[in-house]
Motif scaffolding. Structure first.
Motif, PDB file in Angstrom:
ATOM      1  N   TRP A 131       0.699   5.462 -13.841  1.00 12.80           N
ATOM      2  CA  TRP A 131      -0.420   5.469 -14.832  1.00 12.80           C
ATOM      3  C   TRP A 131      -1.276   4.511 -14.670  1.00 12.80           C
ATOM      4  CZ3 TRP A 131      -2.657   2.706 -18.608  1.00 12.80           C
ATOM      5  CH2 TRP A 131      -3.498   3.487 -19.655  1.00 12.80           C
ATOM      6  N   LEU A 132      -1.018   3.000 -14.587  1.00 13.92           N
ATOM      7  CA  LEU A 132      -1.646   1.951 -14.270  1.00 13.92           C
ATOM      8  C   LEU A 132      -2.298   1.775 -12.779  1.00 13.92           C
ATOM      9  CD1 LEU A 132       0.783  -0.620 -15.736  1.00 13.92           C
ATOM     10  CD2 LEU A 132      -1.595  -0.390 -16.504  1.00 13.92           C
ATOM     11  N   GLY A 133      -1.729   2.216 -11.700  1.00 20.30           N
ATOM     12  CA  GLY A 133      -2.307   2.282 -10.509  1.00 20.30           C
ATOM     13  C   GLY A 133      -3.151   3.330 -10.432  1.00 20.30           C
ATOM     14  N   ALA A 134      -3.206   4.535 -11.032  1.00 20.60           N
ATOM     15  CA  ALA A 134      -4.257   5.400 -11.028  1.00 20.60           C
ATOM     16  C   ALA A 134      -5.585   5.094 -11.627  1.00 20.60           C
ATOM     17  CB  ALA A 134      -3.925   6.710 -11.751  1.00 20.60           C
ATOM     18  N   ARG A 135      -5.644   4.008 -12.284  1.00 17.75           N
ATOM     19  CA  ARG A 135      -6.657   3.231 -13.185  1.00 17.75           C
ATOM     20  C   ARG A 135      -7.038   2.140 -12.531  1.00 17.75           C
ATOM     21  NH1 ARG A 135      -3.780   7.133 -15.903  1.00 17.75           N
ATOM     22  NH2 ARG A 135      -4.711   8.191 -17.171  1.00 17.75           N
ATOM     23  N   GLY A 136      -6.512   1.485 -11.282  1.00 22.48           N
ATOM     24  CA  GLY A 136      -7.064   0.751 -10.546  1.00 22.48           C
ATOM     25  C   GLY A 136      -6.603  -0.689 -11.015  1.00 22.48           C
ATOM     26  N   GLY A 187      -3.631  -3.753 -11.559  1.00 26.88           N
ATOM     27  CA  GLY A 187      -2.629  -4.279 -10.725  1.00 26.88           C
ATOM     28  C   GLY A 187      -2.630  -5.472  -9.971  1.00 26.88           C
ATOM     29  N   PHE A 188      -1.846  -6.023  -9.288  1.00 26.03           N
ATOM     30  CA  PHE A 188      -1.963  -7.227  -8.681  1.00 26.03           C
ATOM     31  C   PHE A 188      -2.446  -7.110  -7.147  1.00 26.03           C
ATOM     32  CE2 PHE A 188       0.074 -10.360  -5.728  1.00 26.03           C
ATOM     33  CZ  PHE A 188      -0.643 -11.642  -6.176  1.00 26.03           C
ATOM     34  N   ARG A 189      -3.651  -7.540  -6.817  1.00 26.97           N
ATOM     35  CA  ARG A 189      -4.231  -7.252  -5.495  1.00 26.97           C
ATOM     36  C   ARG A 189      -3.825  -8.414  -4.521  1.00 26.97           C
ATOM     37  NH1 ARG A 189      -7.999  -3.133  -5.797  1.00 26.97           N
ATOM     38  NH2 ARG A 189      -8.530  -2.411  -7.862  1.00 26.97           N
ATOM     39  N   LEU A 190      -3.081  -7.867  -3.631  1.00 30.49           N
ATOM     40  CA  LEU A 190      -2.630  -8.843  -2.438  1.00 30.49           C
ATOM     41  C   LEU A 190      -3.635  -8.924  -1.241  1.00 30.49           C
ATOM     42  CD1 LEU A 190       1.157  -8.330  -2.361  1.00 30.49           C
ATOM     43  CD2 LEU A 190       0.115 -10.607  -2.447  1.00 30.49           C
ATOM     44  N   ALA A 191      -4.297  -7.715  -1.216  1.00 30.83           N
ATOM     45  CA  ALA A 191      -5.314  -7.529  -0.203  1.00 30.83           C
ATOM     46  C   ALA A 191      -6.483  -6.746  -0.868  1.00 30.83           C
ATOM     47  CB  ALA A 191      -4.676  -6.733   1.130  1.00 30.83           C
ATOM     48  N   ASP A 192      -7.488  -7.440  -1.277  1.00 34.62           N
ATOM     49  CA  ASP A 192      -8.693  -6.986  -2.032  1.00 34.62           C
ATOM     50  C   ASP A 192      -9.668  -6.236  -0.948  1.00 34.62           C
ATOM     51  OD1 ASP A 192     -10.154  -6.147  -3.982  1.00 34.62           O
ATOM     52  OD2 ASP A 192     -10.873  -7.921  -4.749  1.00 34.62           O
ATOM     53  N   ARG A 193      -9.318  -5.040  -0.572  1.00 33.37           N
ATOM     54  CA  ARG A 193     -10.011  -4.174   0.448  1.00 33.37           C
ATOM     55  C   ARG A 193     -10.002  -2.781   0.237  1.00 33.37           C
ATOM     56  NH1 ARG A 193      -6.569  -6.467   4.129  1.00 33.37           N
ATOM     57  NH2 ARG A 193      -5.300  -5.155   5.326  1.00 33.37           N
ATOM     58  N   PRO A 194     -11.036  -1.933   0.493  1.00 32.12           N
ATOM     59  CA  PRO A 194     -10.837  -0.492   0.334  1.00 32.12           C
ATOM     60  C   PRO A 194      -9.657   0.009   1.124  1.00 32.12           C
ATOM     61  CG  PRO A 194     -13.014  -1.024   1.103  1.00 32.12           C
ATOM     62  CD  PRO A 194     -12.299  -2.401   1.036  1.00 32.12           C
ATOM     63  N   GLY A 195      -8.980   1.099   0.491  1.00 33.16           N
ATOM     64  CA  GLY A 195      -7.784   1.667   0.785  1.00 33.16           C
ATOM     65  C   GLY A 195      -6.500   0.785   0.876  1.00 33.16           C
ATOM     66  N   VAL A 196      -6.588  -0.144   0.038  1.00 29.51           N
ATOM     67  CA  VAL A 196      -5.080  -1.012  -0.198  1.00 29.51           C
ATOM     68  C   VAL A 196      -5.301  -0.819  -1.691  1.00 29.51           C
ATOM     69  CG1 VAL A 196      -4.027  -3.090  -0.113  1.00 29.51           C
ATOM     70  CG2 VAL A 196      -5.467  -2.372   1.682  1.00 29.51           C
TER      71      VAL A 196
END
Length: 353
Positions: free
Chosen positions: A99-104, A106-115
């Motif tokens: 549910w959370l991931g579908a709404r963007g 979370g913790f971003r280890l690699a902040d780029r498109p597709g990750v």
């Protein structure tokens, strides 16, 4: 109590809801499977929140608690999940993550498109598998969906008693449940949420007076006099059957929260101090066959003013508030609607006489 009243010196008092959601920045969602007599509770911060955990029970069931150690990489979480279902209930966190991931979120280890971001969702479970509900779920247990539904239902108001992760619970010899309470102080807001499925008793040997009675505010769990609050050595009140019959069917899981900005180490101290709230409300507690776990969240709406002394005051409030929440969860609990007379543990309100 309003912030204006606090500034005037009126003293700490419960928030307007007397729920953990009186801590600004928090929502709570719950979902149940009535046929299986189980459920899930999700504590959902508006933004990622510093989180810590303290585990005291001898038989815990948890997920991602190692990530919360102050020396580790991740300093904040996206939700905390409390669930029935024993080991199956850990899958409720999968639903919350989805549910959370579908709404963007979370913790971003690699902040780029597709990750995609990676939602960090620690969880703890209690044992409600022997309560008579239909657990013949084969390879499709309900907990992932319950976790997703609980997130979708999150808001400021939620039910106490036979609801959420406390739906299938038993507190000693009584029907357990989900409880919550809050306190607003000059140091900050503190709230607690607990799902009470303890082996020990929440009441004195008279079966009516809550061990947490000295901390009750405004009759929030019955307002009984303290006359019955006495016991001799080994007199616990209505606990579950002694081992082996009553063993391994327990666990009290909880979350305390504050709007004060805390470091991971400070949040860990808050969780440690809050555990004393369980000791004030349940006798005995932290047994070899309990899995007691307390999480602590900081929504960081304002700074910690006063250093360790202020943290100590917040920890003391957290312990008292958690004790009150335990009693409220059992006080508000009712029998399962599908249970025939005499099946399952009696509700406190049906035994008070």
């Amino acid at each position: 109590m309003s912030e204006t009243a606090l500034k005037s010196g009126a003293g700490p008092a419960p928030g307007p809801r007397n729920l953990i959601t009186d801590v600004p920045g928090l929502a709570v969602g719950q979902a149940e499977d009535l046929g299986a007599r189980t459920g899930v509770t999700v504590i959902l911060p508006e933004a990622r929140a510093v989180c810590a955990v303290d585990v005291r029970g001898g038989g815990p069931g948890t997920r991602e608690t190692d990530a919360l150690a102050p020396e580790n990489l991740v300093e904040a979480v996206d939700a905390v999940v409390l669930s029935g279902g024993s080991v199956w209930g850990l899958a409720a966190a999968d639903g919350a993550v989805a549910w959370l991931g579908a709404r963007g979120r979370g913790f971003r280890l690699a902040d780029r498109p597709g990750v995609p971001p990676s939602p960090v969702v620690p969880a703890a479970i209690l044992f409600d598998l022997a309560n008579g509900g239909d657990k013949a779920w084969g390879e499709d247990p309900p907990y992932r969906e319950l976790g997703r539904r609980a997130c979708a239902a999150a808001g400021a108001d939620f039910d106490l008693g036979t609801a959420g992760a406390g739906y299938g619970a038993a507190a000693g010899g009584l029907k357990g449940g989900t409880g919550s309470a809050s306190i607003l102080s000059a140091d900050g807001a503190v709230g607690a949420l607990v799902c009470v499925n303890s082996w020990g008793s929440v009441t004195a040997p008279d079966g009516r007076t809550f061990w947490a009675a000295p901390f009750e505010i405004d009759g929030e769990f019955g307002g009984l006099p303290l006359d019955g609050l006495r016991a001799g050595p080994g007199q616990w009140g209505p606990s579950k059957a002694p081992p082996p019959a009553g063993a391994r069917q327990n666990t009290t899981i909880a979350c305390v929260a504050t709007d004060v900005a805390l470091t991971p180490a400070q949040a860990r101290r808050l969780a440690v101090m809050a555990q004393d709230g369980l000791a004030r409300a349940i006798r005995p507690v932290h047994a070899p066959f309990d899995g007691d776990v307390v999480f602590a969240l900081s929504t960081a709406r304002h700074p910690l003013i006063g250093g360790d002394a202020a943290l100590a005051r917040l920890g003391a409030l957290a312990a008292d508030t958690l004790a009150r929440a335990v009693a409220r969860g059992v006080f508000e609990a009712t029998a399962w609607p599908d249970a025939p007379p005499g099946e399952g543990p009696p509700a406190w309100r049906d035994r008070r006489g």
